[in-house]
Design a protein around this motif. Structure first.
Motif, PDB file in Angstrom:
ATOM      1  N   GLN A 394     -43.741  13.166  -1.698  1.00 32.74           N
ATOM      2  CA  GLN A 394     -42.856  12.240  -2.397  1.00 32.74           C
ATOM      3  C   GLN A 394     -41.385  12.639  -2.257  1.00 32.74           C
ATOM      4  O   GLN A 394     -40.493  11.799  -2.392  1.00 32.74           O
ATOM      5  CB  GLN A 394     -43.225  12.131  -3.879  1.00 32.74           C
ATOM      6  CG  GLN A 394     -42.968  13.380  -4.702  1.00 32.74           C
ATOM      7  CD  GLN A 394     -44.128  14.357  -4.657  1.00 32.74           C
ATOM      8  OE1 GLN A 394     -45.003  14.245  -3.799  1.00 32.74           O
ATOM      9  NE2 GLN A 394     -44.144  15.302  -5.578  1.00 32.74           N
ATOM     10  N   ASP A 395     -41.109  13.905  -1.974  1.00 31.47           N
ATOM     11  CA  ASP A 395     -39.725  14.356  -1.799  1.00 31.47           C
ATOM     12  C   ASP A 395     -39.299  14.347  -0.340  1.00 31.47           C
ATOM     13  O   ASP A 395     -38.168  14.752  -0.019  1.00 31.47           O
ATOM     14  CB  ASP A 395     -39.561  15.774  -2.353  1.00 31.47           C
ATOM     15  CG  ASP A 395     -39.774  15.840  -3.861  1.00 31.47           C
ATOM     16  OD1 ASP A 395     -39.445  14.840  -4.535  1.00 31.47           O
ATOM     17  OD2 ASP A 395     -40.265  16.870  -4.350  1.00 31.47           O
ATOM     18  N   ASP A 396     -40.167  13.889   0.551  1.00 29.99           N
ATOM     19  CA  ASP A 396     -39.878  13.919   1.981  1.00 29.99           C
ATOM     20  C   ASP A 396     -39.796  12.535   2.606  1.00 29.99           C
ATOM     21  O   ASP A 396     -39.219  12.379   3.684  1.00 29.99           O
ATOM     22  CB  ASP A 396     -40.971  14.713   2.715  1.00 29.99           C
ATOM     23  CG  ASP A 396     -41.116  16.124   2.197  1.00 29.99           C
ATOM     24  OD1 ASP A 396     -40.277  16.969   2.545  1.00 29.99           O
ATOM     25  OD2 ASP A 396     -42.067  16.385   1.432  1.00 29.99           O
ATOM     26  N   VAL A 397     -40.385  11.529   1.980  1.00 32.50           N
ATOM     27  CA  VAL A 397     -40.471  10.190   2.562  1.00 32.50           C
ATOM     28  C   VAL A 397     -39.537   9.246   1.820  1.00 32.50           C
ATOM     29  O   VAL A 397     -39.520   9.213   0.585  1.00 32.50           O
ATOM     30  CB  VAL A 397     -41.923   9.660   2.492  1.00 32.50           C
ATOM     31  CG1 VAL A 397     -41.997   8.217   3.002  1.00 32.50           C
ATOM     32  CG2 VAL A 397     -42.853  10.554   3.293  1.00 32.50           C
ATOM     33  N   VAL A 398     -38.767   8.465   2.566  1.00 32.99           N
ATOM     34  CA  VAL A 398     -37.969   7.385   1.980  1.00 32.99           C
ATOM     35  C   VAL A 398     -38.829   6.122   1.988  1.00 32.99           C
ATOM     36  O   VAL A 398     -39.353   5.724   3.024  1.00 32.99           O
ATOM     37  CB  VAL A 398     -36.680   7.134   2.783  1.00 32.99           C
ATOM     38  CG1 VAL A 398     -35.952   5.901   2.252  1.00 32.99           C
ATOM     39  CG2 VAL A 398     -35.770   8.354   2.719  1.00 32.99           C
TER      40      VAL A 398
END
Length: 773
Positions: A394-398
């Motif tokens: 969730q902190d890596d994908v836009v």
């Protein structure tokens, strides 16, 4: 080598490639927007920490009045050598509380259909269904709608007068009589289809103005882990999947006449250079949401693999960095997606992104992932975001999401046609924005981007909506027959190629980055038929309206004297001609899938029947393939990892041979050997959607299958999908990585496997099974 299709298609029809663009709603730099104190405080807090984004947006929701009008776009009077503003006439307007869809006729020129124009081109090959002009020449719909204006347009060009109506208006901003603004999301000359935010139609006047400005967004203000709408504004997705109020953080206007961006967002000034955009370069901060597809001079060969961490994909249908790939499967409900034995397309795509993120974490190769979710369904939105969170990325994908809520009370009051048009228009914009973010990353950093578009079905919906509007304006006789029947005209192919061909491996002068595009396409799941006459035998002529591929297969059946019964047709995936409404829907969907396949670099076909048999992933090797590396340039253009190349060999052919053996019921010793080898490879490639594999692990499992080391395991009933089979493979991977860890790390770093390393791995595998037995 893959070449962009849109320029070639545009050359065929005599007009620019048809693309779609979203709406920009920021004021010009000269406008004065003073936020309330509460809003200003929240905007400042948003810059402090991305982790507090949802909380800030939730507070903003409570502080902003729901009926507050959105900021408007003021069209500039560009005096450059480029295009100029054009007047338009509003022919139709469909409104909802959260947006409007307008049909606008461009009034720059007097446009009339030739008096003798007739639709007599049915049956022409290559997907083109032309019309007949006065002198007997055959012209496409887009050419016909230009009518006799071509000569006048050329004269204006010679005189140095730019005419906005001469090109594609997609992405231009439109100002309506009540001062509300929108953007052209599709243009089929001379009709522009416009999406607006908020409810338009407060004035009875029919005149509007089509500006030279393009909507843009600022990718630099969208860090990994963000959730944004198609304007690049950060949004909060609530627990039920509904979208909280967005902030105008990253969108701006791009002025074609001056070649610069105008406007500001939260005090950030944005600008774009026309020459950089034309040459395929990204600006430092802002990029139009829709840009032309990369030119041949801007791209290089696809020569490096995207290791997906899904063994069946990497071995059978590899994806190269810079490739576009369709992912085709049956439409499923959310409940069916969660059930074991379902196709679960979204689950596999999230798994792929997780594997890519984990495989590049800590490396300096600058990989970024983007997920464009076009569905307006809040439950789907919640499901996807929860899946991304469960995967730990969730902190890596836009994530770019549609801000519409198809299940809200306000939307329930909107009529079906309006709702359909608005949902489709925003879906097209979401897909465009996700591609823009990936392109900006590739062009500005030289890194690689993976963009998932889930899904592209609403692109076809928007095309159908525009066709229906053209029929209402000009009559059915003026619209290409293929479009009316759901087929593929060259104009429609240009429309889709504007999205599909945004994938690219850029050459060195453009930084050498790549955009890999994965496009999900769902096939309808019609209810079981009850009105088919299973004893009916069709004639070859009954298939005359279907694609050339289907007609060729029918011809083979006729020559083999196979009866064309519904049962026989379904066995080989040929739709039954005109048996019922649901079968007709399926036929058109399959035909559309074939059209998309012909425009793409390959397809992954996830099969429902294979899923029910326990195949995981349910990848159909017969209908799945990659076109990258096929042909004369295979030595320099490849999508597969060198380490897998020697291990896989003719695996696709072997699997097809084994399938033929199963279907024929043969039982010779050779047949049994083929089936055993098939089962070994299926065991080696079996994965659940939540499982990840490194490239070295894929190589170990496939080497064990190819060398016959799994035969003894299979003899004990440890087949693919069983607990025993899973334990055997997991134990093998753990053992070999312990015994030959240096070689495993070398494979993951170099993507290659030397002959000496292969011998060492083979010995380690043999040792494991000796100890196990």
């Amino acid at each position: 080598m893959r070449l962009p299709l849109a320029p070639l298609l545009a050359a065929n029809v005599g007009v620019a490639a048809f693309q779609v663009h979203p709406l920009g709603v920021l004021p010009r730099a000269s406008s004065s927007i003073i936020p309330r104190a509460a809003d200003s405080a929240l905007i400042q807090r948003r810059g402090a920490s991305a982790a507090r984004m949802a909380e800030s947006l939730a507070e903003l929701d409570a502080s902003v009045a729901p009926d507050e009008p959105a900021p408007t776009i003021t069209s500039g009077s560009g005096d450059g050598a480029g295009a100029t503003d054009a007047p338009g006439e509003i022919l139709a307007l469909q409104s909802s509380p959260h947006g409007s869809f307008a049909v606008v006729k461009v009034c720059e020129e007097e446009l009339k259909l030739p008096a003798t124009l007739t639709a007599d081109g049915v049956g022409v090959t290559e997907g083109r269904v032309p019309l007949a002009g006065e002198d007997g020449e055959r012209v496409e719909l887009a050419d016909a709608l230009f009518g006799g204006s071509a000569g006048a347009t050329q004269t204006q060009k010679k005189d140095g007068k730019g005419v906005i109506a001469d090109g594609d208006l997609t992405g231009r901003t439109v100002t309506f009589p009540d001062s509300s603004t929108g953007v052209v999301v599709a243009h089929r000359h001379p009709i522009a289809f416009v999406l607006t935010e908020g409810q338009s139609g407060g004035s009875k006047e029919k005149d509007c103005s089509i500006s030279t400005k393009l909507a843009s967004l600022d990718p630099t203000s969208i860090p990994p882990g963000s959730t944004v709408d198609y304007l690049g504004r950060h949004v909060a997705v609530l627990h039920d999947g509904s979208v909280g109020r967005s902030l105008p953080k990253a969108s701006a206007e791009f002025d074609l006449s001056t070649g610069s961006g105008v406007g500001s967002a939260d005090g950030i000034h944005l600008s774009v250079d026309t020459e950089e955009l034309t040459d395929g370069h990204a600006s430092k901060s802002e990029r139009p949401i829709f840009v032309p597809i990369p030119k041949i001079s801007d791209i290089g060969l696809i020569d490096s693999p995207l290791v997906t961490g899904i063994a069946a994909v990497d071995a059978l249908t590899p994806i190269g960095k810079g490739q576009n790939m369709l992912v085709i499967g049956k439409e499923e409900t959310l409940a069916e997606e969660r059930e074991k034995g379902g196709v679960n397309m979204r689950g596999w795509m999230i798994n792929l992104l997780r594997n890519v993120v984990e495989g590049h974490r800590g490396k300096e190769d600058n990989m970024r992932c983007f997920y464009g979710l076009t569905s307006p369904d809040g439950a789907v939105r919640s499901r996807v975001l929860r899946g991304i969170e469960e995967a730990g990325i969730q902190d890596d994908v836009v994530t770019v999401v549609s801000s519409r809520d198809g299940d809200s009370e306000a939307e329930d009051a909107v009529d079906g046609s309006t709702k359909k048009a608005l949902e489709a228009a925003e879906a097209v914009a979401v897909a465009a924005a996700a591609c823009t973010l990936g392109e900006h990353h590739a062009l500005s950093t030289g890194g690689d981007a993976v963009v998932v578009i889930d899904d592209i079905n609403l692109q076809k919906t928007l095309w159908d909506v525009t066709t229906q509007q053209l029929v209402q304006v000009y009559g059915a006789e003026a619209v290409v027959e293929a479009d009316l029947q759901g087929g593929s005209s060259s104009e429609m192919r240009g429309f889709f190629s504007g999205l599909i061909q945004r994938a690219a491996r850029f050459n060195a002068k453009n930084g050498g980055g790549s955009v890999t595009l994965l496009l999900l396409s769902r096939l309808p799941n019609p209810e079981a038929e009850t009105d088919d006459d299973e004893e009916r035998v069709f004639e070859e002529s009954d298939f005359s309206d279907m694609s050339e591929k289907i007609q060729a297969r029918i011809d083979m059946l006729v020559k083999a004297k196979v009866p064309l019964t519904p049962e026989n047709l379904r066995k080989i995936q040929i739709p039954v001609p005109r048996p019922s409404a649901s079968e007709d829907v399926k036929r058109l969907a399959l035909q559309h899938a074939e059209d998309l396949i012909s425009m793409s670099d390959g397809q992954l076909w996830l099969d429902e029947d294979l899923a029910k048999e326990g195949r995981s992933p349910p990848l159909d090797p017969t209908r799945s393939m990659t076109r990258v590396g096929v042909g004369a340039d295979t030595l320099t253009c490849r999508a597969d990892a060198p380490a897998l190349r020697s291990l896989v060999g003719s695996l696709r052919y072997e699997l097809q041979q084994a399938a033929d053996v199963l279907e024929s019921g043969a039982s010779s010793i050779g047949d049994a050997k083929e089936l055993r080898r098939r089962d070994a490879f299926l065991l080696a490639m079996h994965q659940e959607p939540s499982q990840a594999r490194t490239l070295s692990q894929e190589c170990i499992a496939l080497l064990a299958a190819s060398r016959g080391h799994l035969d003894a395991v299979l003899a004990k009933g440890a087949a693919a999908g069983t607990a025993e089979g899973t334990d055997a493979i997991e134990g093998l991977l753990t053992f070999v990585e312990k015994e030959a860890g240096e070689i495993a790390r070398s494979i993951d770093e170099t993507l290659d496997l030397s002959g000496d390393e292969r011998v060492v791995l083979d010995e380690a595998i043999a040792s494991y099974f000796e100890e196990r037995n």
